[in-house]
Enzyme design. Structure first.
Site: not given
Length: 164
Positions: A99, A101, A103-104, A106
């Site tokens: 969603s 750009y 890096l993440h 969840h």
């Protein structure tokens, strides 16, 4: 900008559950805005990495394995410490397409059907680590399927290119 504000502690500093400040392999773990933090059934946190040059799954190589392993291990440890939810009860994944750009990763309760946690969009972090262990450029070469809504600009681009 929201992501950078969190990383720079200009916003939501009081919501940080855990931080590893290492500029190369560190991250900030915060509750997702979708989670009201009142019940554990829909637990939802996001680990935002400090490295700004990693935009998505496509950028990852074996060089990033220490970072990814830190996020997985330390994220699980922080969640069990703060919320009492063991790692075996978590789904830990990356979205492709993301969603945003930067890096993440969840972290959601295993029983929670979080938006975007389905197989078409979610890539389990443990699988990502295994794939990069086998082939450093796995995500540069691999075809990745992902869903798009008909009203998304990227879908329109695919239509214009005759790919849909």
């Amino acid at each position: 900008q929201w992501v950078y504000n969190i990383l720079e502690k200009k916003a939501e500093a009081d919501r940080i559950v855990y931080e590893n400040p290492d500029p190369s392999n560190g991250f900030v773990l915060v509750p997702d805005l979708k989670w009201n933090q009142n019940q554990l059934e829909d637990l939802y946190l996001v680990a935002v990495v400090h490295r700004r040059e990693i935009k998505s799954l496509r950028d990852l190589t074996a060089e990033h394995l220490p970072l990814l392993r830190n996020v997985l291990q330390e994220g699980k440890e922080a969640i069990v410490k703060h919320f009492g939810v063991p790692g075996s009860q978590l789904r830990v994944y990356l979205h492709y397409q993301p969603s945003y750009y930067h890096l993440h990763v969840h972290f959601t309760a295993l029983g929670y059907d979080a938006p975007g946690s389905s197989v078409e969009r979610a890539h389990l972090l443990a699988d990502v680590i295994d794939n990069l262990d086998m082939d450093s450029t796995f995500y540069q070469k691999r075809a990745l399927t992902f869903p798009l809504r008909a009203d998304e600009p990227l879908f329109k681009k695919f239509q214009e290119a005759g790919k849909v």
